[in-house]
Motif scaffolding. Structure first.
Motif, short mmCIF file in Angstrom:
data_model
loop_
_atom_site.label_atom_id
_atom_site.label_comp_id
_atom_site.label_asym_id
_atom_site.label_seq_id
_atom_site.Cartn_x
_atom_site.Cartn_y
_atom_site.Cartn_z
N HIS A 74 6.30 -10.94 -42.64
CA HIS A 74 6.58 -11.16 -44.06
C HIS A 74 6.77 -9.83 -44.78
CE1 HIS A 74 5.69 -15.32 -43.23
NE2 HIS A 74 4.50 -14.98 -42.78
N ASP A 75 6.00 -9.60 -45.84
CA ASP A 75 6.11 -8.35 -46.58
C ASP A 75 4.98 -7.39 -46.24
OD1 ASP A 75 8.45 -8.98 -47.91
OD2 ASP A 75 7.41 -10.02 -49.52
N GLN A 76 4.44 -7.51 -45.03
CA GLN A 76 3.35 -6.65 -44.59
C GLN A 76 3.75 -5.88 -43.34
OE1 GLN A 76 0.12 -9.36 -44.04
NE2 GLN A 76 -0.25 -9.57 -46.22
N PRO A 77 4.48 -4.77 -43.53
CA PRO A 77 4.86 -4.00 -42.35
C PRO A 77 3.65 -3.33 -41.71
CG PRO A 77 5.49 -2.84 -44.35
CD PRO A 77 4.96 -4.19 -44.77
N ALA A 78 3.68 -3.23 -40.41
CA ALA A 78 2.62 -2.54 -39.67
C ALA A 78 3.13 -1.25 -39.04
CB ALA A 78 2.05 -3.44 -38.58
N LEU A 79 4.40 -1.23 -38.69
CA LEU A 79 4.99 -0.07 -38.03
C LEU A 79 6.11 0.47 -38.91
CD1 LEU A 79 4.76 1.45 -35.27
CD2 LEU A 79 6.60 -0.03 -34.45
N ARG A 80 6.04 1.75 -39.22
CA ARG A 80 7.09 2.40 -40.01
C ARG A 80 7.69 3.49 -39.14
NH1 ARG A 80 7.65 4.82 -46.01
NH2 ARG A 80 9.08 6.50 -45.49
N ILE A 81 9.02 3.51 -39.13
CA ILE A 81 9.73 4.52 -38.36
C ILE A 81 10.75 5.20 -39.27
CG2 ILE A 81 11.24 4.97 -36.40
CD1 ILE A 81 9.90 2.58 -35.04
N ASP A 82 10.57 6.49 -39.44
CA ASP A 82 11.54 7.34 -40.12
C ASP A 82 12.25 8.08 -39.01
OD1 ASP A 82 10.70 7.02 -43.04
OD2 ASP A 82 8.82 7.60 -42.10
N ILE A 83 13.55 7.85 -38.87
CA ILE A 83 14.24 8.35 -37.69
C ILE A 83 15.58 8.99 -38.05
CG2 ILE A 83 15.23 6.05 -37.24
CD1 ILE A 83 14.96 6.74 -34.20
N ASP A 84 15.87 10.08 -37.37
CA ASP A 84 17.16 10.74 -37.47
C ASP A 84 17.63 10.99 -36.04
OD1 ASP A 84 19.33 12.45 -37.68
OD2 ASP A 84 18.41 13.70 -39.23
N ILE A 85 18.56 10.16 -35.59
CA ILE A 85 19.01 10.29 -34.20
C ILE A 85 19.79 11.57 -33.96
CG2 ILE A 85 18.92 7.83 -33.69
CD1 ILE A 85 22.02 7.81 -33.91
N ASP A 86 20.41 12.12 -35.00
CA ASP A 86 21.14 13.39 -34.83
C ASP A 86 20.17 14.52 -34.48
OD1 ASP A 86 23.59 12.16 -35.36
OD2 ASP A 86 23.36 12.47 -37.52
N ALA A 87 18.97 14.48 -35.04
CA ALA A 87 17.94 15.48 -34.76
C ALA A 87 17.07 15.07 -33.57
CB ALA A 87 17.05 15.68 -35.99
N ASP A 88 17.24 13.85 -33.09
CA ASP A 88 16.41 13.26 -32.03
C ASP A 88 14.92 13.39 -32.37
OD1 ASP A 88 15.80 11.86 -29.71
OD2 ASP A 88 15.73 13.68 -28.48
N ARG A 89 14.61 13.04 -33.60
CA ARG A 89 13.23 13.09 -34.10
C ARG A 89 12.93 11.84 -34.89
NH1 ARG A 89 9.28 17.12 -32.96
NH2 ARG A 89 10.48 18.71 -31.94
N ALA A 90 11.68 11.42 -34.80
CA ALA A 90 11.22 10.28 -35.60
C ALA A 90 9.76 10.47 -35.94
CB ALA A 90 11.41 8.97 -34.82
N ALA A 91 9.37 9.90 -37.06
CA ALA A 91 7.96 9.77 -37.42
C ALA A 91 7.63 8.30 -37.22
CB ALA A 91 7.73 10.18 -38.87
N VAL A 92 6.69 8.03 -36.33
CA VAL A 92 6.28 6.66 -36.04
C VAL A 92 4.86 6.51 -36.58
CG1 VAL A 92 5.85 4.95 -34.24
CG2 VAL A 92 7.75 6.57 -34.00
N ARG A 93 4.70 5.63 -37.57
CA ARG A 93 3.40 5.47 -38.22
C ARG A 93 2.89 4.04 -38.09
NH1 ARG A 93 4.65 8.66 -43.79
NH2 ARG A 93 6.81 8.59 -43.14
N TRP A 94 1.60 3.94 -37.79
CA TRP A 94 0.91 2.65 -37.73
C TRP A 94 0.22 2.50 -39.08
CZ3 TRP A 94 1.49 -1.56 -35.21
CH2 TRP A 94 0.50 -2.53 -35.21
N LEU A 95 0.77 1.66 -39.94
CA LEU A 95 0.33 1.57 -41.32
C LEU A 95 -1.08 1.01 -41.52
CD1 LEU A 95 3.75 0.48 -42.85
CD2 LEU A 95 2.77 2.77 -42.73
N PRO A 96 -1.55 0.07 -40.69
CA PRO A 96 -2.89 -0.47 -40.93
C PRO A 96 -4.00 0.58 -40.92
CG PRO A 96 -1.69 -1.96 -39.51
CD PRO A 96 -0.85 -0.71 -39.65
N ASP A 97 -3.86 1.64 -40.13
CA ASP A 97 -4.93 2.65 -40.11
C ASP A 97 -4.44 4.05 -40.50
OD1 ASP A 97 -3.69 3.71 -37.86
OD2 ASP A 97 -5.31 3.22 -36.49
N GLY A 98 -3.18 4.18 -40.88
CA GLY A 98 -2.67 5.46 -41.33
C GLY A 98 -2.42 6.48 -40.24
N SER A 99 -2.39 6.06 -38.98
CA SER A 99 -2.17 7.00 -37.89
C SER A 99 -0.67 7.21 -37.64
CB SER A 99 -2.87 6.54 -36.61
OG SER A 99 -2.42 5.28 -36.21
N TYR A 100 -0.36 8.28 -36.94
CA TYR A 100 1.02 8.56 -36.57
C TYR A 100 1.06 9.00 -35.12
CZ TYR A 100 -0.06 13.50 -37.19
OH TYR A 100 -0.62 14.75 -37.09
#
Length: 132
Positions: free
Chosen positions: A47-73
């Motif tokens: 629904h409106d409760q994301p658990a996984l957030r991914i900020d990604i730039d494939i040109d840089a081949d980098r991503a920030a993968v965050r687990w939202l329930p506990d604030g870890s990355y």
């Protein structure tokens, strides 16, 4: 439990299974954003409760993968450079710090597929919490 992948516009795509999640993720990360690059923010959850957030730039081949329930990355690589992603039409471009953009694009995809398969925080990566 039906998981939804949301793109930077907030459009929700139902993910039927792991294969569907991988295909949908691949389609989204190659989309050219309004700033002319591919960097964008995706979220996955119920629904409106994301658990996984991914900020990604494939040109840089980098991503920030965050687990939202506990604030870890996920921290798979050493910090290098920040990435710029299109977060939403309201927010526009945001810079993701190098300290959390520490995952290769392929590993971010693996995290998505694993989360859709298990419904749990992916175990295929090392997690840590942001230092306050």
């Amino acid at each position: 439990m039906t998981l939804l992948l949301r793109d930077y516009h907030g459009h929700a795509f139902e993910l039927a299974d792991a294969e569907d999640a991988g295909r949908r993720f691949d389609e989204q990360i190659e989309t050219i954003m309004p700033h002319g690059g591919c960097g964008q923010t995706l979220t996955i959850g119920i629904h409106d409760q994301p658990a996984l957030r991914i900020d990604i730039d494939i040109d840089a081949d980098r991503a920030a993968v965050r687990w939202l329930p506990d604030g870890s990355y996920a921290a798979e690589r050493q910090p290098d450079t920040p990435i710029t992603v299109y977060e939403s039409p309201d927010t526009g471009l945001v810079e993701i710090p190098a300290g959390i953009a520490r995952v290769a694009s392929a590993a971010a995809r693996t995290a998505v597929v694993e989360y859709v398969t298990t419904g749990q925080r992916p175990t295929s990566m090392r997690w840590q919490h942001e230092e306050q």
